[in-house]
Design a protein around this motif. Structure first.
Motif, PDB file in Angstrom:
ATOM      1  N   TYR A   1     -10.930  -5.335   4.839  1.00 10.50           N
ATOM      2  CA  TYR A   1     -11.543  -4.434   5.815  1.00 10.50           C
ATOM      3  C   TYR A   1     -12.304  -5.258   6.840  1.00 10.50           C
ATOM      4  O   TYR A   1     -12.820  -6.339   6.547  1.00 10.50           O
ATOM      5  CB  TYR A   1     -12.490  -3.444   5.125  1.00 10.50           C
ATOM      6  N   ALA A   2     -12.365  -4.744   8.076  1.00 10.73           N
ATOM      7  CA  ALA A   2     -13.101  -5.442   9.125  1.00 10.73           C
ATOM      8  C   ALA A   2     -13.517  -4.451  10.195  1.00 10.73           C
ATOM      9  O   ALA A   2     -12.886  -3.403  10.390  1.00 10.73           O
ATOM     10  CB  ALA A   2     -12.259  -6.553   9.736  1.00 10.73           C
ATOM     11  N   ASP A   3     -14.583  -4.784  10.877  1.00 13.81           N
ATOM     12  CA  ASP A   3     -14.988  -4.055  12.075  1.00 13.81           C
ATOM     13  C   ASP A   3     -14.161  -4.605  13.232  1.00 13.81           C
ATOM     14  O   ASP A   3     -14.107  -5.829  13.430  1.00 13.81           O
ATOM     15  CB  ASP A   3     -16.475  -4.290  12.319  1.00 13.81           C
ATOM     16  N   ARG A   4     -13.536  -3.723  14.014  1.00 11.98           N
ATOM     17  CA  ARG A   4     -12.631  -4.195  15.069  1.00 11.98           C
ATOM     18  C   ARG A   4     -13.327  -5.097  16.078  1.00 11.98           C
ATOM     19  O   ARG A   4     -12.684  -5.978  16.653  1.00 11.98           O
ATOM     20  CB  ARG A   4     -11.941  -3.013  15.751  1.00 11.98           C
ATOM     21  N   VAL A   5     -14.623  -4.921  16.301  1.00  9.83           N
ATOM     22  CA  VAL A   5     -15.313  -5.760  17.290  1.00  9.83           C
ATOM     23  C   VAL A   5     -15.424  -7.200  16.812  1.00  9.83           C
ATOM     24  O   VAL A   5     -15.678  -8.109  17.621  1.00  9.83           O
ATOM     25  CB  VAL A   5     -16.719  -5.191  17.621  1.00  9.83           C
ATOM     26  N   SER A   6     -15.226  -7.440  15.521  1.00 10.28           N
ATOM     27  CA  SER A   6     -15.301  -8.805  14.993  1.00 10.28           C
ATOM     28  C   SER A   6     -13.966  -9.539  15.099  1.00 10.28           C
ATOM     29  O   SER A   6     -13.886 -10.732  14.785  1.00 10.28           O
ATOM     30  CB  SER A   6     -15.739  -8.769  13.522  1.00 10.28           C
TER      31      SER A   6
ATOM     32  N   PHE B   1      -5.320 -14.851   7.595  1.00 10.39           N
ATOM     33  CA  PHE B   1      -3.951 -14.343   7.469  1.00 10.39           C
ATOM     34  C   PHE B   1      -3.867 -12.915   6.915  1.00 10.39           C
ATOM     35  O   PHE B   1      -2.788 -12.315   6.901  1.00 10.39           O
ATOM     36  CB  PHE B   1      -3.125 -15.271   6.573  1.00 10.39           C
ATOM     37  N   GLY B   2      -4.968 -12.371   6.469  1.00 14.45           N
ATOM     38  CA  GLY B   2      -4.937 -11.040   5.880  1.00 14.45           C
ATOM     39  C   GLY B   2      -4.901  -9.937   6.917  1.00 14.45           C
ATOM     40  O   GLY B   2      -5.553 -10.014   7.966  1.00 14.45           O
ATOM     41  N   ALA B   3      -4.107  -8.891   6.648  1.00 16.28           N
ATOM     42  CA  ALA B   3      -4.151  -7.679   7.460  1.00 16.28           C
ATOM     43  C   ALA B   3      -5.482  -6.984   7.201  1.00 16.28           C
ATOM     44  O   ALA B   3      -6.027  -7.047   6.092  1.00 16.28           O
ATOM     45  CB  ALA B   3      -2.985  -6.764   7.107  1.00 16.28           C
ATOM     46  N   LYS B   4      -6.012  -6.301   8.226  1.00 17.26           N
ATOM     47  CA  LYS B   4      -7.344  -5.720   8.108  1.00 17.26           C
ATOM     48  C   LYS B   4      -7.326  -4.223   8.435  1.00 17.26           C
ATOM     49  O   LYS B   4      -6.831  -3.815   9.494  1.00 17.26           O
ATOM     50  CB  LYS B   4      -8.307  -6.403   9.085  1.00 17.26           C
ATOM     51  N   VAL B   5      -7.886  -3.428   7.539  1.00 16.03           N
ATOM     52  CA  VAL B   5      -8.106  -2.008   7.824  1.00 16.03           C
ATOM     53  C   VAL B   5      -9.325  -1.906   8.741  1.00 16.03           C
ATOM     54  O   VAL B   5     -10.405  -2.389   8.400  1.00 16.03           O
ATOM     55  CB  VAL B   5      -8.358  -1.207   6.545  1.00 16.03           C
ATOM     56  N   VAL B   6      -9.156  -1.278   9.886  1.00 10.61           N
ATOM     57  CA  VAL B   6     -10.294  -1.083  10.792  1.00 10.61           C
ATOM     58  C   VAL B   6     -10.694   0.393  10.885  1.00 10.61           C
ATOM     59  O   VAL B   6     -11.765   0.709  11.393  1.00 10.61           O
ATOM     60  CB  VAL B   6     -10.007  -1.653  12.203  1.00 10.61           C
TER      61      VAL B   6
ATOM     62  N   ALA C   1      -3.936  11.997  -2.254  1.00 11.23           N
ATOM     63  CA  ALA C   1      -4.701  11.888  -1.019  1.00 11.23           C
ATOM     64  C   ALA C   1      -3.767  11.601   0.150  1.00 11.23           C
ATOM     65  O   ALA C   1      -2.875  10.753   0.064  1.00 11.23           O
ATOM     66  CB  ALA C   1      -5.727  10.770  -1.141  1.00 11.23           C
ATOM     67  N   ARG C   2      -3.988  12.321   1.247  1.00 10.99           N
ATOM     68  CA  ARG C   2      -3.238  12.117   2.494  1.00 10.99           C
ATOM     69  C   ARG C   2      -4.158  11.413   3.474  1.00 10.99           C
ATOM     70  O   ARG C   2      -5.272  11.871   3.732  1.00 10.99           O
ATOM     71  CB  ARG C   2      -2.757  13.456   3.046  1.00 10.99           C
ATOM     72  N   VAL C   3      -3.668  10.288   4.031  1.00  9.98           N
ATOM     73  CA  VAL C   3      -4.557   9.386   4.749  1.00  9.98           C
ATOM     74  C   VAL C   3      -3.909   8.881   6.039  1.00  9.98           C
ATOM     75  O   VAL C   3      -2.711   8.592   6.069  1.00  9.98           O
ATOM     76  CB  VAL C   3      -4.907   8.167   3.854  1.00  9.98           C
ATOM     77  N   ASN C   4      -4.703   8.773   7.103  1.00  4.31           N
ATOM     78  CA  ASN C   4      -4.322   8.002   8.290  1.00  4.31           C
ATOM     79  C   ASN C   4      -5.072   6.682   8.252  1.00  4.31           C
ATOM     80  O   ASN C   4      -6.298   6.673   8.014  1.00  4.31           O
ATOM     81  CB  ASN C   4      -4.683   8.747   9.577  1.00  4.31           C
ATOM     82  N   VAL C   5      -4.375   5.581   8.490  1.00  6.57           N
ATOM     83  CA  VAL C   5      -5.025   4.275   8.431  1.00  6.57           C
ATOM     84  C   VAL C   5      -4.587   3.419   9.617  1.00  6.57           C
ATOM     85  O   VAL C   5      -3.413   3.408   9.976  1.00  6.57           O
ATOM     86  CB  VAL C   5      -4.733   3.566   7.083  1.00  6.57           C
ATOM     87  N   THR C   6      -5.544   2.740  10.226  1.00 10.30           N
ATOM     88  CA  THR C   6      -5.275   1.805  11.316  1.00 10.30           C
ATOM     89  C   THR C   6      -5.466   0.390  10.793  1.00 10.30           C
ATOM     90  O   THR C   6      -6.543   0.059  10.270  1.00 10.30           O
ATOM     91  CB  THR C   6      -6.220   2.038  12.505  1.00 10.30           C
ATOM     92  N   ILE C   7      -4.431  -0.417  10.925  1.00 12.09           N
ATOM     93  CA  ILE C   7      -4.441  -1.788  10.419  1.00 12.09           C
ATOM     94  C   ILE C   7      -4.208  -2.761  11.564  1.00 12.09           C
ATOM     95  O   ILE C   7      -3.290  -2.577  12.363  1.00 12.09           O
ATOM     96  CB  ILE C   7      -3.357  -1.979   9.334  1.00 12.09           C
ATOM     97  N   TRP C   8      -5.053  -3.786  11.646  1.00 13.21           N
ATOM     98  CA  TRP C   8      -4.837  -4.878  12.592  1.00 13.21           C
ATOM     99  C   TRP C   8      -4.182  -6.023  11.829  1.00 13.21           C
ATOM    100  O   TRP C   8      -4.689  -6.447  10.783  1.00 13.21           O
ATOM    101  CB  TRP C   8      -6.158  -5.326  13.209  1.00 13.21           C
ATOM    102  N   TYR C   9      -3.063  -6.482  12.379  1.00 13.69           N
ATOM    103  CA  TYR C   9      -2.282  -7.499  11.664  1.00 13.69           C
ATOM    104  C   TYR C   9      -2.213  -8.777  12.513  1.00 13.69           C
ATOM    105  O   TYR C   9      -1.796  -8.732  13.681  1.00 13.69           O
ATOM    106  CB  TYR C   9      -0.865  -6.987  11.385  1.00 13.69           C
TER     107      TYR C   9
END
Length: 435
Positions: A10-15, A63-68, A96-104
């Motif tokens: 997990y990460a904050d997108r501003v980082s 190298f890890g994908a990050k959930v933002v 559970a039904r989920v929307n997720v945004t990932i930065w790769y």
């Protein structure tokens, strides 16, 4: 999965440096706690095991994908995909039904389409633990990624320059009968349609280089008649030749078709592969047009697969000048929202790539122009009828003329039926459509 390991994905997108990441939007259904499921997804699609046994190292920061962003839509619903749950050995009532945004971080694979698709649509995504349904909804690329792609060579403006048509939609037509007709009568049908006002006569997606209608002979006959139609009408015309084949023949067939007078080529991009199209783009002398073969198995389920606008963006990157995609038609199972989203993906700014002409397909006729124009809000689109042109009671000339008349009615703000009172070809087109 330990909390610390979950948090590492997990990460904050501003980082994060936007220019180093592609942005992925997924919808998923999971049997476990959503935050852990999304971390599992990032793990599977990127680092998997992030250190060697006995070595103090961690590849996840780079190298890890990050959930933002993660949004839980519903954690009590029965799954949309019960058969997938059953194959996972579970009869869970709560999913559970989920929307997720990932930065790769795309430096994991580089600016290569096969490697991109391996990551975003591969084993790590569609076989991630405890995720019983998943769909790639959208993808967004940074300027740094797009800079390595040529994109369309001609694009919308170049195609309009070829035809000298700037103030209306472009009129394609699929020559019918599409399979079985020898090149000589096939070419004559194209000539008749051009003479009636069609801009672009095209091969069907199923008609390739075959013994009974080779690209060599078909392009030679249609290339000659295209030039004759231009002399007759005083308008520029395009013959769109289908060169879909094994990858190692694409350049050869392009050269044959162009030498003989075809001034555009069609490739079924999903079946030949987008990387093959990218290769052809580097060689091509004429516009390249895509057909949506093989797309249906990926896009039609709302809870599984890949949304079509993802493929639209990748095809634009690969170099298609025109994109034929599912449009308004019950058999194509496409919503108004999807038609518009694909058109936007063709036309909206995307790095330095030229816009691709959107051509929503599906049993179209003169009456299709008004709703498409209203939906898209622009004349930068095409329609691609088949029977409406080539099955018209007056033949292809009458069918093509009815399309021109249909657009005249839109331009003048006159009801289609009212305009048909003084335009026989359009009147017969309406009768065909309503019978």
């Amino acid at each position: 999965m330990k909390k610390a390991d979950i948090d590492a994905f997990y990460a904050d997108r501003v980082s994060l440096d936007r220019q180093k990441y592609i942005v992925l939007e997924y919808y998923l259904e999971t049997l476990i706690e959503p935050r852990e499921a999304a971390a599992h997804l990032c793990q599977e699609m990127s680092t998997a095991q992030w250190s060697r046994v006995g070595v103090d190292e961690d590849f996840r920061p780079e190298f890890g994908a990050k959930v933002v962003e993660l949004t839980v839509l519903d954690d009590q619903a029965r799954p949309s995909s019960p058969y997938l749950v059953s194959t996972m050995g579970s009869t869970a009532e709560r999913v559970a039904r989920v929307n997720v945004t990932i930065w790769y971080p795309y430096h994991n694979f580089g600016t290569k389409i096969p490697n991109l698709l391996t990551v975003v649509c591969g084993e790590g995504v569609f076989h991630a633990p405890n995720i019983c349904a998943i769909r790639l909804v959208d993808i967004d690329f940074p300027e740094s990624f797009l800079a390595d792609f040529q994109g369309p060579q001609f694009g919308v403006a170049g195609l309009r320059d070829m035809l000298g048509v700037y103030d209306r939609p472009l009129l394609f037509g699929v020559i019918k009968p599409n399979v079985g007709l020898p090149p000589e009568p096939f070419a004559q049908l194209g000539f008749e349609a051009w003479s009636g006002g069609l801009d672009i006569a095209k091969d069907d997606e199923q008609l390739g280089d075959v013994d009974w209608s080779s690209v060599e002979e078909r392009s030679r006959r249609l290339g000659a008649l295209r030039k004759r139609a231009e002399e007759l009408t005083g308008e520029k015309k395009i013959y769109l030749c289908n060169i879909t084949d094994e990858v190692d023949r694409l350049l050869e067939l392009h050269d044959i078709a162009v030498k003989n007078g075809a001034n555009a080529v069609m490739v079924n991009g999903m079946t030949t592969g987008f990387s093959a199209v990218r290769m052809l783009r580097k060689h091509a002398q004429v516009p390249i047009v895509s057909h949506f073969d093989l797309m249906g198995p990926f896009i039609q389920l709302p809870w599984f697969g890949v949304k079509d606008q993802v493929f639209t963006k990748i095809q634009r990157m690969a170099g298609f000048d025109v994109l034929i995609y599912p449009g308004f038609d019950h058999r194509l199972k496409t919503s108004k929202e999807d038609v518009l989203a694909n058109a936007k993906a063709c036309l909206q700014p995307m790095g330095s790539l030229k816009p691709t002409l959107p051509v929503p397909a599906g049993s179209q006729w003169a009456g299709s122009l008004q709703p498409l124009y209203e939906t898209l809000g622009s004349v930068d689109f095409g329609i691609v009828p088949g029977r409406a042109v080539f099955g018209h009671p007056q033949g292809p000339r009458g069918g093509a003329a009815s399309l021109r008349q249909g657009w005249e009615a839109v331009e003048k703000g006159i009801d289609l039926k009212e305009y048909s009172w003084t335009h026989r070809e359009l009147q017969q087109a309406i009768e065909m459509h309503t019978s």
